[in-house]
Design an enzyme around this catalytic site. Structure first.
Site, PDB file in Angstrom:
ATOM      1  CE  LYS A 107      -4.149  -2.030   2.009  1.00 17.69           C
ATOM      2  NZ  LYS A 107      -3.789  -3.430   2.314  1.00 17.69           N
TER       3      LYS A 107
HETATM    4  C1  LIG Z   1      -4.513  -4.519   1.795  1.00 18.10           C
HETATM    5  C2  LIG Z   1      -3.774  -5.800   1.756  1.00 18.10           C
HETATM    6  C3  LIG Z   1      -4.174  -6.865   0.906  1.00 18.10           C
HETATM    7  C4  LIG Z   1      -5.423  -6.804   0.057  1.00 18.10           C
HETATM    8  O1  LIG Z   1      -5.316  -5.917  -1.027  1.00 18.10           O
HETATM    9  P1  LIG Z   1      -6.617  -5.431  -1.794  1.00 18.10           P
HETATM   10  O2  LIG Z   1      -6.155  -4.429  -2.780  1.00 18.10           O
HETATM   11  O3  LIG Z   1      -7.521  -4.842  -0.747  1.00 18.10           O
HETATM   12  O4  LIG Z   1      -7.236  -6.646  -2.431  1.00 18.10           O
HETATM   13  C5  LIG Z   1      -3.388  -8.008   0.867  1.00 18.10           C
HETATM   14  N1  LIG Z   1      -2.298  -8.129   1.652  1.00 18.10           N
HETATM   15  C6  LIG Z   1      -1.900  -7.139   2.476  1.00 18.10           C
HETATM   16  C7  LIG Z   1      -0.699  -7.361   3.331  1.00 18.10           C
HETATM   17  C8  LIG Z   1      -2.614  -5.942   2.564  1.00 18.10           C
HETATM   18  O5  LIG Z   1      -2.214  -4.987   3.405  1.00 18.10           O
END
Ligand SMILES: *Cc1c(COP(=O)(O)O)cnc(C)c1O
Length: 431
Positions: A107
């Site tokens: 993210k």
């Molecule tokens: C947010 C997150 C996900 C999921 O991603 P999406 O885009 O919401 O499908 C998977 N793994 C981790 C470690 C995350 O922080």
């Protein structure tokens, strides 16, 4: 470039307005009016481009002239100041590590890009101060706090459920100061999210405050997630294999970005959306019926989502044609037990420590299986250190703290306790 609302009621808006608004006034997600595939020339020569150049080629049609080329390149360069290595696991399986950024989860890419776009728009026009309001179950808050730290004209308010995020995650949210405020909510993640939703609908509040969200519904967080699918292709192209990406999915923003990359021409044979027992999309793929459910708690908790927001964007990419969708996407669900077993196997057989989310991605590849001409990549979406209490007992080993974590773990936590929407509103009004 203009963006339309998937609810088709609200008017089309520019990239800038889509970023500032987050969600359209009719509550629809924004989607680009047009996508132009990248040239064969570029894709055939991708190994000659730097990551910054690749990212610029990928994003420029969506931003168009709303951010000048020089500024956009600077934003991209700052966003991508870390590595995206591919680590070989088995003969035809590798992990794409997306956790080398400041908060050690993928993210970081979207949050850093979005923060810099908002910062640019504010600097250009001295728009009124924007307040980014976000609820987090863990990783989003840290990435947003770090990405927006010190950005002029933007205040960030993060709501997190008291006692329900890991120690590392809490420190990442509560120790930065400056324009970042952490509100510690006595309640669950669902309570935090409900308060944020109430705030966005509160006419009295939105009349005086420019509120926006920073989760993957925001186009400036969603679209830059295409970058690393191209980086992976660049590194794997010389293998001359059909590529299969398995993406551990919760809100389906990350895989939706992969599917947009495919729409832009990225040569990928198949995408796998791997989920935990929150199996809304695997069910849809089997039955054709989309049935949201309350989320269930798992060890891959960043994917505990019972109504994945970005799935409507995926349907739009395939023009709501399920047979076209199924040619490119498969989706499978896995239990915590299977995930723990996979983490153990990856460690024992291949000496690699996967986090619970990456392990779900690995399982997706295993479930589908691969032939001689195929090569599978699972996205390692977070560093295992973020889930120490899950990972350490399974691998029977202590994990050394990386420097990004050491830097925050001993800092003083600062948060404001709230327990009702009224308290949130009061805080926002007085801020
Ligand atoms: C947010 C997150 C996900 C999921 O991603 P999406 O885009 O919401 O499908 C998977 N793994 C981790 C470690 C995350 O922080």
């Amino acid at each position: 470039m203009n963006f339309y609302s998937l609810n088709k009621i609200a008017p089309n808006v520019s990239f800038k307005d889509a970023v500032i608004k987050g969600l359209a006034p009719d509550k629809g997600l924004y989607f680009p009016e047009k996508t132009t595939p990248l040239s064969k020339e570029f894709l055939n020569n991708i190994e000659n481009y730097s990551n910054t150049e690749i990212a610029f080629e990928v994003i420029k049609q969506f931003v168009a002239d709303e951010i000048p080329e020089k500024e956009l390149k600077a934003i991209i360069e700052e966003t991508l100041n870390f590595d995206f290595p591919i680590v070989s696991i088995e003969k035809n399986i590798a992990a794409l590590e997306l956790f080398h950024g400041p908060t050690m989860a993928f993210k970081d890419v979207g949050a850093r890009f979005m923060a810099r776009c908002l910062g640019y728009f504010n600097k250009e026009e001295k728009t009124a101060k924007v307040t980014v309001l976000v609820a987090t179950s863990g990783d989003t808050g840290g990435a947003v706090a770090s990405g927006f730290l010190g950005v002029e004209g933007v205040d960030v308010v993060i709501l997190y459920p008291s006692g329900k995020v890991s120690d590392v995650q809490e420190k990442q949210l509560t120790t930065l100061g400056q324009n970042i405020t952490a509100l510690e909510v006595y309640g669950t993640f669902d309570d935090c999210q409900a308060m944020v939703k109430t705030a966005f609908l509160d006419e009295e509040l939105i009349a005086t405050k420019n509120l926006t969200s920073a989760n993957s519904i925001n186009v400036a967080r969603w679209l830059p997630q295409m970058f690393y699918f191209f980086f992976a292709y660049k590194q794997l192209k010389s293998k001359n294999k059909d590529l299969i990406f398995s993406v551990p999915s919760g809100n389906f923003g990350n895989i939706c970005a992969g599917l947009m990359a495919h729409k832009l021409g990225l040569p990928v044979k198949k995408f796998i959306a791997a989920t935990n027992i929150n199996d809304i999309v695997p069910n849809y793929m089997e039955t054709g019926i989309y049935t949201p459910k309350p989320s269930k708690q798992t060890i891959s908790n960043a994917m505990d989502v019972g109504d994945p927001s970005n799935f409507v964007r995926i349907l739009e990419i395939f023009e709501n044609d399920d047979s076209k969708l199924k040619e490119v996407l498969s989706s499978y669900s896995f239990s915590d037990k299977e995930t723990q077993q996979a983490m153990k196997e990856i460690k024992e057989k291949y000496h690699y420590i996967a986090d619970p989310h990456g392990a779900v991605g690995y399982l997706g590849l295993k479930k589908r299986g691969m032939d001689e001409n195929e090569f599978g990549i699972f996205l390692e979406t977070a560093h295992p250190v973020k889930f120490l209490n899950v990972v350490e007992p399974i691998i029977n080993e202590t994990i050394e703290l990386p420097k990004q974590i050491k830097e925050v773990i001993d800092k003083q936590k600062v948060s404001i306790n709230i327990s009702s929407y009224e308290e949130l509103k009061q805080f926002l009004v007085n801020a």
